[in-house]
Design a protein around this motif. Structure first.
Motif, PDB file in Angstrom:
ATOM      1  N   ASP A 136       0.832  -1.209   0.000  1.00 29.39           N
ATOM      2  CA  ASP A 136       0.000   0.000   0.000  1.00 29.39           C
ATOM      3  C   ASP A 136       0.867   1.260   0.000  1.00 29.39           C
ATOM      4  N   ALA A 137       1.931   1.237   0.798  1.00 30.74           N
ATOM      5  CA  ALA A 137       2.820   2.401   0.866  1.00 30.74           C
ATOM      6  C   ALA A 137       3.504   2.623  -0.481  1.00 30.74           C
ATOM      7  N   MET A 138       3.963   1.545  -1.096  1.00 30.55           N
ATOM      8  CA  MET A 138       4.629   1.666  -2.401  1.00 30.55           C
ATOM      9  C   MET A 138       3.670   2.237  -3.446  1.00 30.55           C
ATOM     10  N   GLU A 139       2.432   1.755  -3.420  1.00 29.51           N
ATOM     11  CA  GLU A 139       1.444   2.273  -4.371  1.00 29.51           C
ATOM     12  C   GLU A 139       1.196   3.762  -4.134  1.00 29.51           C
ATOM     13  N   ALA A 140       1.108   4.151  -2.871  1.00 26.86           N
ATOM     14  CA  ALA A 140       0.883   5.567  -2.554  1.00 26.86           C
ATOM     15  C   ALA A 140       2.083   6.412  -2.991  1.00 26.86           C
ATOM     16  N   LEU A 141       3.285   5.880  -2.799  1.00 29.12           N
ATOM     17  CA  LEU A 141       4.483   6.611  -3.220  1.00 29.12           C
ATOM     18  C   LEU A 141       4.521   6.764  -4.745  1.00 29.12           C
ATOM     19  N   LYS A 142       4.193   5.693  -5.439  1.00 33.15           N
ATOM     20  CA  LYS A 142       4.201   5.757  -6.908  1.00 33.15           C
ATOM     21  C   LYS A 142       3.136   6.721  -7.418  1.00 33.15           C
ATOM     22  N   LYS A 143       2.005   6.737  -6.742  1.00 33.31           N
ATOM     23  CA  LYS A 143       0.952   7.680  -7.129  1.00 33.31           C
ATOM     24  C   LYS A 143       1.435   9.113  -6.892  1.00 33.31           C
ATOM     25  N   GLY A 144       2.113   9.325  -5.759  1.00 35.27           N
ATOM     26  CA  GLY A 144       2.668  10.649  -5.472  1.00 35.27           C
ATOM     27  C   GLY A 144       3.703  11.056  -6.508  1.00 35.27           C
ATOM     28  N   HIS A 145       4.496  10.110  -6.950  1.00 33.17           N
ATOM     29  CA  HIS A 145       5.506  10.378  -7.986  1.00 33.17           C
ATOM     30  C   HIS A 145       4.817  10.747  -9.292  1.00 33.17           C
ATOM     31  N   LYS A 146       3.786   9.988  -9.611  1.00 31.78           N
ATOM     32  CA  LYS A 146       3.039  10.236 -10.847  1.00 31.78           C
ATOM     33  C   LYS A 146       2.374  11.618 -10.810  1.00 31.78           C
ATOM     34  N   ASP A 147       1.920  12.007  -9.610  1.00 34.76           N
ATOM     35  CA  ASP A 147       1.268  13.311  -9.449  1.00 34.76           C
ATOM     36  C   ASP A 147       2.278  14.450  -9.316  1.00 34.76           C
ATOM     37  N   GLY A 148       3.559  14.120  -9.325  1.00 33.57           N
ATOM     38  CA  GLY A 148       4.591  15.150  -9.277  1.00 33.57           C
ATOM     39  C   GLY A 148       5.023  15.565  -7.882  1.00 33.57           C
ATOM     40  N   GLN A 149       4.638  14.812  -6.857  1.00 35.26           N
ATOM     41  CA  GLN A 149       5.043  15.153  -5.486  1.00 35.26           C
ATOM     42  C   GLN A 149       6.506  14.796  -5.229  1.00 35.26           C
ATOM     43  N   PHE A 150       6.999  13.768  -5.905  1.00 27.59           N
ATOM     44  CA  PHE A 150       8.367  13.296  -5.683  1.00 27.59           C
ATOM     45  C   PHE A 150       9.117  13.225  -7.005  1.00 27.59           C
ATOM     46  N   THR A 151      10.422  13.471  -6.933  1.00 31.76           N
ATOM     47  CA  THR A 151      11.275  13.242  -8.100  1.00 31.76           C
ATOM     48  C   THR A 151      11.622  11.755  -8.133  1.00 31.76           C
TER      49      THR A 151
END
Length: 187
Positions: A136-151
């Motif tokens: 779940d955490a990995m999915e949330a991180l990937k979603k954040g990356h996709k949304d531009g929250q993370f490089t």
């Protein structure tokens, strides 16, 4: 390791909850020693309401293999005795008129091995829960990356942190299981 990312903080909390749930489940497994938590799941009828034993009686361990249940209200003694008999503990209560004594029988070697298997199975369930939290955490991180929250670099660092949390939680679960197995097998 200081965790600043809310996604990872939540994951860490959920992993700790999985460990706590494992501890609770293992507390219910009888290891040949008297332990007040054996009676946690038992409720008795008390003035028409199902009431947990630990709320209607003092539960003490006067000897290593004896539980003493002393009701606060002596009129509840019979109901407590019935509840213990009806439970899946497999222990016959001895009612002396003011308290109930439960003598925990010594476990056979075969039963010890069965219980050790049960402990391992509970540990595996806890590990699955931990891995689900990581997923779940990995999915949330990937979603954040996709949304531009993370490089990309931040994503990889956060994924590494999530994996480290998972590894640590797995080690903690293994330690909990090993302790309980040792307790059971030594008796």
């Amino acid at each position: 390791m200081a965790i600043t990312e809310p996604i990872l903080k939540e994951a860490q909390e959920r992993m700790k909850k999985a460990e706590a749930a494992l501890q609770r489940e293992l507390g219910n497994i009888r290891a040949g020693r008297a332990n007040a938590s054996l009676l946690n799941r038992i409720s008795a009828d008390y003035y028409g309401a199902q009431t947990p034993l630990n709320q209607m009686a003092a539960i003490t361990v006067p000897e290593p293999r004896v539980l003493m249940v002393t009701p606060f209200d002596k009129s509840a003694l019979k109901e407590i005795e019935k509840a213990i008999l009806a439970s899946d503990l497999g222990i016959s209560p001895a009612n002396d008129g003011s308290a109930i004594r439960l003598v925990i029988p010594q476990l056979t070697e075969e039963r010890r091995k069965e219980l050790a298997k049960d402990v391992k199975a509970e540990g595996e369930r806890a590990k699955v829960a931990v891995r689900n939290v990581r997923r779940d955490a990995m999915e949330a991180l990937k979603k954040g990356h996709k949304d531009g929250q993370f490089t990309d670099d931040q994503l990889h660092q956060l994924e590494d942190q999530a994996q480290k949390l998972t590894d640590q939680a797995g080690k903690d679960v293994d330690a909990i299981v090993a302790d309980k197995e040792k307790e059971i097998l030594e008796g």
